[in-house]
Scaffold this active site. Structure first.
Site, short mmCIF file in Angstrom:
data_model
loop_
_atom_site.label_atom_id
_atom_site.label_comp_id
_atom_site.label_asym_id
_atom_site.label_seq_id
_atom_site.Cartn_x
_atom_site.Cartn_y
_atom_site.Cartn_z
N ASP A 13 16.01 48.19 16.63
CA ASP A 13 16.36 48.64 15.27
C ASP A 13 16.49 50.15 15.18
OD1 ASP A 13 16.03 45.91 14.28
OD2 ASP A 13 13.88 46.26 14.46
N HIS A 41 23.39 44.61 15.22
CA HIS A 41 23.80 46.00 15.09
C HIS A 41 24.56 46.15 13.77
CE1 HIS A 41 23.64 46.81 19.72
NE2 HIS A 41 22.49 46.46 19.19
#
Length: 419
Positions: A13, A41
């Site tokens: 992340d 993503h």
């Protein structure tokens, strides 16, 4: 030519999607080299937010996008992902190539994932339940199905694998309804058949010889690597730079720049050790300002100060040549900013990342002056406040690598490339 590698240095992340979107104009080919649809993503394109799970992030730039042999692919989620992209990306079948050696996530892999996690009781590791672990298990035990198998006695191989999985589910006394999932899975296989299925190792190496530029895109982060992460609270694949070689079929000598991405603070989703975690109002503030919720799972991320012990380790393991710092703006309102420079373990100071992180590991912090400036509108590093420049210098000296790119917000324009 050599392959550039882009990967996360923390627990995932970190913001890899945005950075790939910024870097892709320089590259002809973007290739995913590991992982499955358990990580997303996030990119902003044409004022819309997209979350890419399996498709490389170069798809919006009209590049050749390769799903490499190190990836495990779920046909159902791949189909759904392509459908969300059709309004913004034309001719997807000409932009996305899939390695014949990439392994398939079968419908029963999802069931096995949930069954295994249920059996662990209080020792759950926080799997997303997408079947990634069981798919990699089949791969290393030589029982998996690959994309290339679609063209060779596929139904026979599929039935054999499903029967074996059903037996395992029966042994665990796990109740399930396979039929709806299997029906959707088979429809999705027909979608995969529309895309080019290639020997990606040959394709990429010939492209390099021909002078084409390649960016290898990693998923998740270094500290989730199955070998070098906080085991057993890790993912099922190798997330480090070396995995770009095995996940794409390129030699180590063909690896060039290694871009390492990290946040100006730390986050983690799910279970597992997190030495700098803040379970107070500061952690909540980081979560709220940074909108720290999983792009796929929507689970709230655990938040804490930056951990330089883990980050130095990740830089070393990956051979990082350039650093990219994300979400600097999240710290804009803090009076002071802390950084973990070492651990205290049983009364002893430790600067190297340990074999195991238990409850006895305590972070040792240094405190820096906050910059107290809204940096989201800044267009040049010359506009950085002095306290922020000091923070960058402190990080560079601590990590031994220069910070080339600084992100000041979610938009592509909120990105400063430093001289």
């Amino acid at each position: 030519m050599k392959v550039s590698v882009l990967l996360g240095l923390q627990w995932g992340d970190e913001g890899k999607g945005k950075v790939v979107d910024v870097l892709t104009p320089k590259y002809d080919i973007v290739a995913r080299f590991q992982g499955g649809p358990n990580a997303g993503h996030t990119l902003l394109f044409a004022d819309r937010k997209y979350v890419l799970c399996s498709i490389p992030s170069g798809v919006f730039q009209g590049k050749v996008n390769i799903i490499g042999n190190g990836v495990v692919l779920d046909p159902i989620l791949f189909k759904a992902e392509t459908e969300t992209l059709t309004s913004s990306c034309s001719n997807l079948v000409d932009k996305i190539y899939i390695s014949r050696k990439a392994h398939l996530i079968l419908p029963t892999h999802r069931l096995l994932d949930v069954a295994y996690e249920t059996q662990k009781g209080n020792n759950k590791i926080g799997t997303t339940g997408k079947g990634i672990g069981p798919a990699y298990t089949d791969k290393v035990s030589r029982n998996g199905l690959r994309i290339g198998d679609i063209d060779y006695n596929f139904e026979e191989k599929y039935r054999y694998a499903i029967a074996r999985h059903k037996e395992l589910l029966h042994q665990m006394n796990f109740q399930y309804d396979l039929l709806p999932l299997e029906r959707e899975w088979k429809k999705s296989i027909e979608v995969i058949k529309r895309f080019k299925r290639i020997n990606s190792d040959n394709f990429i190496n010939k492209a390099l010889i021909g002078g084409r530029t390649v960016l290898a895109e990693g998923a998740q982060g270094t500290m989730l690597d199955v070998d070098f992460g906080s085991y057993p609270f890790v993912t099922s694949s190798n997330t480090i730079c070396a995995s770009a070689c095995t996940g794409l079929g390129v030699a180590p000598a063909k690896i060039g720049d290694v871009f390492g991405i990290f946040k100006a603070y730390c986050t983690r989703v799910g279970s597992g050790p997190f030495p700098t975690e803040l379970s107070d109002e500061i952690g909540e503030k980081l979560r709220n300002i940074g909108n720290e919720y999983g792009s796929i799972t929507k689970r709230p991320r655990r938040c804490g100060w930056i951990d330089l012990v883990a980050l130095r380790y990740a830089v070393m393991i990956n051979g990082v040549t350039q650093l990219i710092m994300m979400k600097s703006d999240v710290l804009d309102t803090f009076d002071t900013v802390k950084a973990c420079i070492a651990y205290e373990v049983n009364g002893q100071k430790m600067e190297d990342f340990p074999f195991e992180i238990g409850s006895s590991v305590k972070p040792i912090y240094t405190e820096l002056v906050g910059w107290k400036t809204n940096m989201t509108k800044i267009k040049s590093e010359n506009e950085f406040p002095k306290a922020f420049k000091d923070y960058l210098l402190f990080l560079e000296e601590s990590l031994g690598v220069s910070i080339k790119i600084v992100s000041l917000g979610p938009d592509r324009e909120q990105t400063i490339i430093r001289e």
